[in-house]
Design an enzyme around this catalytic site. Structure first.
Site, short mmCIF file in Angstrom:
data_model
loop_
_atom_site.label_atom_id
_atom_site.label_comp_id
_atom_site.label_asym_id
_atom_site.label_seq_id
_atom_site.Cartn_x
_atom_site.Cartn_y
_atom_site.Cartn_z
N HIS A 164 -9.79 -26.62 17.02
CA HIS A 164 -8.51 -26.67 18.03
C HIS A 164 -8.12 -28.26 17.88
O HIS A 164 -9.26 -28.93 18.19
CB HIS A 164 -9.15 -26.20 19.57
CG HIS A 164 -9.35 -24.85 19.40
ND1 HIS A 164 -10.77 -24.29 18.98
CD2 HIS A 164 -8.79 -23.79 19.85
CE1 HIS A 164 -10.58 -23.09 19.23
NE2 HIS A 164 -9.44 -22.64 19.72
N ASP A 212 -5.80 -24.81 16.32
CA ASP A 212 -4.96 -23.66 17.52
C ASP A 212 -4.71 -24.65 18.62
O ASP A 212 -5.29 -25.77 18.77
CB ASP A 212 -5.87 -22.59 17.67
CG ASP A 212 -5.81 -21.41 16.94
OD1 ASP A 212 -5.42 -21.74 15.73
OD2 ASP A 212 -6.32 -20.34 17.18
#
Length: 257
Positions: free
Chosen positions: A220, A74
């Site tokens: 991430h 993400d």
């Protein structure tokens, strides 16, 4: 099954019962705030636990006995971290899905193209990822999501069909926006916490303990911790007999329109 509709029906019935008892038997007025408090707790759970499927079905894992998992990232694209992660994935011959923030695409178009060129998925993670995104109107959420998709299409000539909500929060407004967008909401079953755990060994231990068939791992592509742990995690997963497959293939979903 605990969901928004059933919860509303149940609490409407309980409220009616309390009102009737209040009128007929003089039940304490404290019953009202207690009922509201419990209702609020359930709503909070439904909004902030993405795997609850409280408002709508969200794909968070695959029910399977096969030792397959999917890796997702993400908050990119990032000119530094994303490229380093792409290098690791290429070296490990490992596919992944990148849920990108639209506002980070301008200036990083070459990074986005590289993600696509290497055969990874690009998903929609909203345009703004605004702190108050959860309080937007349904129309504003939809505009935000479509703006991100438009930037992806301008860059790789494809529109993402997989959407990961900012902060993993689902509410009635976002449900409406997702249904109108015709995208598929994607969650996770293992949250790495790589944005808050700086100790590489601690992070590695946390995620390897959660290896299980059909798991979707959330990372991430924005920080050093992920970069240091990723190759070790991939190696350990493969050593335990797991195959890392692309998210759309694992879930049998169409990635683009």
């Amino acid at each position: 099954m605990l969901n928004f509709r059933n919860t509303n029906i149940l609490f409407a019935g309980l409220l009616g019962l309390i009102i009737w008892q209040h009128i007929s038997e003089g039940v304490s007025w404290w019953s009202y705030p207690v009922l509201i408090f419990i209702y609020s707790l359930i709503l909070f759970y439904g909004c902030y636990y993405i795997g609850s499927n409280f408002f709508m079905r969200v794909m968070c894992s695959l029910k399977t006995n096969k030792k397959i998992i999917a890796i997702t990232f993400d908050d990119g694209p990032d000119a530094t971290a994303t490229l380093q992660i792409l290098k690791i994935l290429k070296q490990q011959n490992t596919p992944a899905a990148f849920f990108c923030i639209g506002s980070r695409i301008p200036g990083n178009e070459t990074v986005l193209k590289q993600i696509h060129k290497q055969g990874h998925i690009i998903g929609n993670h909203s345009f703004s990822h605004h702190f108050w995104f959860d309080l937007f109107s349904s129309a504003k959420m939809l505009d935000d999501m479509l703006q991100a998709s438009q930037l992806v299409r301008q860059t790789i000539n494809l529109s993402p069909l997989l959407f990961r909500p900012p902060y993993g929060v689902i509410n009635p407004n976002l449900k409406k926006a997702i249904l109108k967008s015709r995208m598929v909401p994607i969650g996770w079953s293992v949250r790495s916490m790589d944005t808050v755990i700086n100790d590489s060994q601690k992070l590695l231990n946390k995620i390897t303990r959660r290896l299980n068939p059909g798991a979707i791992f959330l990372f991430h592509d924005t920080g050093a911790a992920t970069i240091s742990v990723l190759p070790l995690f991939i190696e350990q997963a493969k050593a335990q007999g797991y195959e890392i497959v692309r998210l759309d293939k694992m879930l049998n979903l169409q990635a683009y329109a």
